[in-house]
Design a protein around this motif. Sequence first.
Motif, PDB file in Angstrom:
ATOM      1  N   ALA A 257      34.270   9.410  22.731  1.00 21.23           N
ATOM      2  CA  ALA A 257      33.923  10.829  22.869  1.00 21.23           C
ATOM      3  C   ALA A 257      33.149  11.398  21.685  1.00 21.23           C
ATOM      4  O   ALA A 257      32.156  12.103  21.892  1.00 21.23           O
ATOM      5  CB  ALA A 257      35.192  11.640  23.116  1.00 21.23           C
ATOM      6  N   PRO A 258      33.540  11.156  20.413  1.00 21.36           N
ATOM      7  CA  PRO A 258      32.766  11.764  19.315  1.00 21.36           C
ATOM      8  C   PRO A 258      31.306  11.328  19.317  1.00 21.36           C
ATOM      9  O   PRO A 258      30.416  12.123  19.028  1.00 21.36           O
ATOM     10  CB  PRO A 258      33.495  11.271  18.060  1.00 21.36           C
ATOM     11  N   THR A 259      31.049  10.062  19.646  1.00 26.32           N
ATOM     12  CA  THR A 259      29.678   9.557  19.670  1.00 26.32           C
ATOM     13  C   THR A 259      28.876  10.209  20.779  1.00 26.32           C
ATOM     14  O   THR A 259      27.693  10.527  20.609  1.00 26.32           O
ATOM     15  CB  THR A 259      29.682   8.026  19.843  1.00 26.32           C
ATOM     16  N   ARG A 260      29.511  10.457  21.905  1.00 28.30           N
ATOM     17  CA  ARG A 260      28.815  11.074  23.037  1.00 28.30           C
ATOM     18  C   ARG A 260      28.454  12.521  22.765  1.00 28.30           C
ATOM     19  O   ARG A 260      27.604  13.087  23.441  1.00 28.30           O
ATOM     20  CB  ARG A 260      29.669  10.977  24.307  1.00 28.30           C
ATOM     21  N   ARG A 261      29.095  13.136  21.761  1.00 25.44           N
ATOM     22  CA  ARG A 261      28.812  14.534  21.444  1.00 25.44           C
ATOM     23  C   ARG A 261      27.509  14.702  20.682  1.00 25.44           C
ATOM     24  O   ARG A 261      27.022  15.826  20.534  1.00 25.44           O
ATOM     25  CB  ARG A 261      29.945  15.131  20.612  1.00 25.44           C
ATOM     26  N   TYR A 262      26.946  13.617  20.171  1.00 20.07           N
ATOM     27  CA  TYR A 262      25.748  13.735  19.354  1.00 20.07           C
ATOM     28  C   TYR A 262      24.581  12.972  19.944  1.00 20.07           C
ATOM     29  O   TYR A 262      24.714  11.822  20.362  1.00 20.07           O
ATOM     30  CB  TYR A 262      26.011  13.236  17.924  1.00 20.07           C
ATOM     31  N   GLY A 263      23.416  13.635  19.945  1.00 27.29           N
ATOM     32  CA  GLY A 263      22.163  12.953  20.183  1.00 27.29           C
ATOM     33  C   GLY A 263      21.621  12.507  18.836  1.00 27.29           C
ATOM     34  O   GLY A 263      22.372  12.103  17.952  1.00 27.29           O
ATOM     35  N   LEU A 264      20.314  12.618  18.662  1.00 30.13           N
ATOM     36  CA  LEU A 264      19.696  12.240  17.392  1.00 30.13           C
ATOM     37  C   LEU A 264      19.405  13.505  16.592  1.00 30.13           C
ATOM     38  O   LEU A 264      18.310  14.049  16.610  1.00 30.13           O
ATOM     39  CB  LEU A 264      18.418  11.436  17.652  1.00 30.13           C
ATOM     40  N   GLY A 265      20.434  14.012  15.927  1.00 27.86           N
ATOM     41  CA  GLY A 265      20.295  15.218  15.116  1.00 27.86           C
ATOM     42  C   GLY A 265      21.040  16.406  15.671  1.00 27.86           C
ATOM     43  O   GLY A 265      21.610  17.191  14.923  1.00 27.86           O
ATOM     44  N   PHE A 266      21.057  16.589  16.970  1.00 26.50           N
ATOM     45  CA  PHE A 266      21.763  17.698  17.610  1.00 26.50           C
ATOM     46  C   PHE A 266      23.111  17.254  18.159  1.00 26.50           C
ATOM     47  O   PHE A 266      23.272  16.114  18.610  1.00 26.50           O
ATOM     48  CB  PHE A 266      20.950  18.250  18.788  1.00 26.50           C
ATOM     49  N   GLU A 267      24.064  18.174  18.156  1.00 30.97           N
ATOM     50  CA  GLU A 267      25.238  18.034  19.012  1.00 30.97           C
ATOM     51  C   GLU A 267      24.776  18.387  20.421  1.00 30.97           C
ATOM     52  O   GLU A 267      23.984  19.312  20.609  1.00 30.97           O
ATOM     53  CB  GLU A 267      26.346  18.985  18.564  1.00 30.97           C
ATOM     54  N   VAL A 268      25.247  17.655  21.405  1.00 35.65           N
ATOM     55  CA  VAL A 268      24.814  17.891  22.781  1.00 35.65           C
ATOM     56  C   VAL A 268      26.033  18.089  23.668  1.00 35.65           C
ATOM     57  O   VAL A 268      27.119  17.575  23.401  1.00 35.65           O
ATOM     58  CB  VAL A 268      23.948  16.725  23.309  1.00 35.65           C
ATOM     59  N   GLY A 269      25.852  18.863  24.733  1.00 37.47           N
ATOM     60  CA  GLY A 269      26.976  19.126  25.623  1.00 37.47           C
ATOM     61  C   GLY A 269      26.503  19.766  26.913  1.00 37.47           C
ATOM     62  O   GLY A 269      25.321  19.722  27.256  1.00 37.47           O
ATOM     63  N   GLY A 270      27.443  20.397  27.602  1.00 39.71           N
ATOM     64  CA  GLY A 270      27.130  20.988  28.892  1.00 39.71           C
ATOM     65  C   GLY A 270      27.255  19.972  30.003  1.00 39.71           C
ATOM     66  O   GLY A 270      27.954  18.954  29.885  1.00 39.71           O
ATOM     67  N   SER A 271      26.551  20.221  31.089  1.00 41.94           N
ATOM     68  CA  SER A 271      26.572  19.337  32.248  1.00 41.94           C
ATOM     69  C   SER A 271      25.185  18.736  32.442  1.00 41.94           C
ATOM     70  O   SER A 271      24.210  19.235  31.879  1.00 41.94           O
ATOM     71  CB  SER A 271      26.953  20.134  33.499  1.00 41.94           C
ATOM     72  N   PRO A 272      25.070  17.668  33.234  1.00 42.44           N
ATOM     73  CA  PRO A 272      23.734  17.120  33.508  1.00 42.44           C
ATOM     74  C   PRO A 272      22.788  18.158  34.101  1.00 42.44           C
ATOM     75  O   PRO A 272      21.579  18.108  33.864  1.00 42.44           O
ATOM     76  CB  PRO A 272      24.024  15.989  34.501  1.00 42.44           C
ATOM     77  N   GLU A 273      23.335  19.097  34.856  1.00 42.92           N
ATOM     78  CA  GLU A 273      22.503  20.133  35.464  1.00 42.92           C
ATOM     79  C   GLU A 273      22.154  21.251  34.483  1.00 42.92           C
ATOM     80  O   GLU A 273      21.148  21.934  34.654  1.00 42.92           O
ATOM     81  CB  GLU A 273      23.223  20.750  36.671  1.00 42.92           C
ATOM     82  N   ASN A 274      22.982  21.438  33.455  1.00 41.50           N
ATOM     83  CA  ASN A 274      22.777  22.546  32.514  1.00 41.50           C
ATOM     84  C   ASN A 274      23.178  22.115  31.109  1.00 41.50           C
ATOM     85  O   ASN A 274      24.167  22.591  30.554  1.00 41.50           O
ATOM     86  CB  ASN A 274      23.595  23.762  32.965  1.00 41.50           C
ATOM     87  N   PRO A 275      22.404  21.205  30.498  1.00 44.04           N
ATOM     88  CA  PRO A 275      22.763  20.705  29.170  1.00 44.04           C
ATOM     89  C   PRO A 275      22.422  21.707  28.068  1.00 44.04           C
ATOM     90  O   PRO A 275      21.550  22.572  28.240  1.00 44.04           O
ATOM     91  CB  PRO A 275      21.898  19.446  29.041  1.00 44.04           C
ATOM     92  N   TYR A 276      23.127  21.581  26.944  1.00 41.60           N
ATOM     93  CA  TYR A 276      22.793  22.407  25.793  1.00 41.60           C
ATOM     94  C   TYR A 276      22.690  21.552  24.537  1.00 41.60           C
ATOM     95  O   TYR A 276      23.192  20.428  24.484  1.00 41.60           O
ATOM     96  CB  TYR A 276      23.814  23.540  25.582  1.00 41.60           C
ATOM     97  N   ILE A 277      22.013  22.104  23.530  1.00 42.68           N
ATOM     98  CA  ILE A 277      21.966  21.511  22.198  1.00 42.68           C
ATOM     99  C   ILE A 277      22.566  22.521  21.232  1.00 42.68           C
ATOM    100  O   ILE A 277      22.479  23.738  21.445  1.00 42.68           O
ATOM    101  CB  ILE A 277      20.534  21.136  21.779  1.00 42.68           C
ATOM    102  N   ARG A 278      23.179  22.006  20.164  1.00 43.76           N
ATOM    103  CA  ARG A 278      23.885  22.894  19.243  1.00 43.76           C
ATOM    104  C   ARG A 278      23.929  22.266  17.860  1.00 43.76           C
ATOM    105  O   ARG A 278      23.887  21.054  17.732  1.00 43.76           O
ATOM    106  CB  ARG A 278      25.319  23.136  19.736  1.00 43.76           C
ATOM    107  N   HIS A 279      24.039  23.094  16.839  1.00 45.21           N
ATOM    108  CA  HIS A 279      24.469  22.631  15.519  1.00 45.21           C
ATOM    109  C   HIS A 279      25.035  23.802  14.748  1.00 45.21           C
ATOM    110  O   HIS A 279      24.579  24.929  14.879  1.00 45.21           O
ATOM    111  CB  HIS A 279      23.343  21.975  14.727  1.00 45.21           C
ATOM    112  N   GLU A 280      26.058  23.520  13.977  1.00 45.31           N
ATOM    113  CA  GLU A 280      26.674  24.510  13.100  1.00 45.31           C
ATOM    114  C   GLU A 280      26.342  24.182  11.657  1.00 45.31           C
ATOM    115  O   GLU A 280      25.935  23.072  11.332  1.00 45.31           O
ATOM    116  CB  GLU A 280      28.193  24.525  13.302  1.00 45.31           C
ATOM    117  N   GLY A 281      26.541  25.161  10.789  1.00 48.92           N
ATOM    118  CA  GLY A 281      26.360  24.954   9.361  1.00 48.92           C
ATOM    119  C   GLY A 281      27.445  25.662   8.587  1.00 48.92           C
ATOM    120  O   GLY A 281      27.838  26.781   8.947  1.00 48.92           O
ATOM    121  N   SER A 282      27.933  25.022   7.525  1.00 46.08           N
ATOM    122  CA  SER A 282      29.023  25.623   6.757  1.00 46.08           C
ATOM    123  C   SER A 282      28.970  25.152   5.313  1.00 46.08           C
ATOM    124  O   SER A 282      29.360  24.029   5.007  1.00 46.08           O
ATOM    125  CB  SER A 282      30.375  25.251   7.379  1.00 46.08           C
ATOM    126  N   ALA A 283      28.434  25.986   4.448  1.00 45.88           N
ATOM    127  CA  ALA A 283      28.457  25.740   3.004  1.00 45.88           C
ATOM    128  C   ALA A 283      28.306  27.116   2.367  1.00 45.88           C
ATOM    129  O   ALA A 283      27.207  27.523   2.006  1.00 45.88           O
ATOM    130  CB  ALA A 283      27.338  24.802   2.567  1.00 45.88           C
TER     131      ALA A 283
END
Length: 454
Positions: free
Chosen positions: A290-316
């Motif tokens: 599961a953790p590996t499936r959450r990431y593409g190449l640089g982005f966190e990815v999620g949603g459904s095949p019909e409605n995918p999203y890309i995401r990233h957070e930042g914290s410093a």
Amino acid sequence: MQSHLSRYVVITNSTNDEMNLASQMKALGVPAVSIAAIRNGAIDWTQAYGVSSLQGAPASTETLFGAASISKPVTALGVLRLVEEGKIDLDADVNQYLKRWKIPENQFTTTQKVTVRELLNHTSGIGTHNGEIYDPATPIPTLLQLLDGEKPAKTPPVRVEAIPGTKFAYSNGGYLVLSLLIEDVTGESFAAYMKRTVLDPIGMKHSTFDAPLPLKWQENGATAYGADGKWAVPPSKFVEPNLAAGGLWSTPADLAKLLLEVQREYEGKSHKVLHRQTIHMMVSPGKGPAPTRRYGLGFEVGGSPENPYIRHEGSAFFQDDMVEYLGGNGIVVMTSGGGGGALADEVLRSAGTVYGFPDFKSVEHTVADVPVSVLRSYVGTYAYVKVALEGGHLTAEIPAGSPAAQLYPESSTRFFVLDGPQELSFILDPQQNVTGTEFIAPMGHHRLDKTAAH
């Protein structure tokens, strides 16, 4: 949207969940917030709130915030540009491209070498460590000093600690290697290359990887504040030398432009940085656990095949978040710290209601009446979770040592928090003695045995 923020959980028939942005900024100690909303493939609106520093000027939509780890998908665009140009191979040993430093060989790299793809999706086996902020009045480590953990670097050396490709471990060090890769392959500084190939083509005029932040940019920079509100770092004293992992300064409007560029090229309609086939590869889930499936190449990815999203957070110090559904709706939130992470999540969930984000809407729970005598029996430490009784209700430190969150009972044994998906279900033996708890979180269910009472 600003007048009604949403927690992760709303309580059925509750009147206590009405929150607005101004009240939450004050409650969470967040001096500045800036937001850009995306609707139907275009920036819908931008707005800044608060002050760039305490007793300072009002924040504006051109106020710069540290992007922290949101830097990573921006870096990934630059790396994938080299792939498209045929200068590097995603699946080749990255050491063949590195000139000034090599990833040291050890028992984990005997048969599997670290690849560019694995650096991008956090499966390289390189250990996880936090970024560090440096004051330019003191020595700032060079890229090579950071890689080898040599003074004045405050972080450990970058080393492979697991067989490459076998597990997920979020790695700032892996992105440090990518910054070296860019410089060694192109002969340019990382900041100059990223400006030429990513920032300028997208039109990100208020974004830079230059470090320290140049004087002309400092004037528009927000001061960063610690979670307790006691620490404040002005932009003149804020340097994250691991530029690829966390060194970008930007605005929500500029990051929205970046998200829109990815979304448009996902449909094959832009080509300013990359082309459709590469973007599709970039935003495709990884393979494996599961953790590996959450990431593409640089982005966190999620949603459904019909409605995918890309995401990233930042914290410093700065606490930021950005999400875009590849159908064309999204949100970027940047804050100057304090409790900005919780605030950004509340803004995201409010946007989820307004713009129809199916994966970022509040979850509804009911609250049960549980006697204090029962609550008292749950007090104790369960592996890394500490449960206490305060003022007639339970609180939990998840993990122990972190700020305590109130637990709300959905039944006599099952409890939830308001600001996240975490739940605790207490386990009883036949004599009704508490033996442990089941910790329920996004990554699955985990039994935690009771280790101590207090």
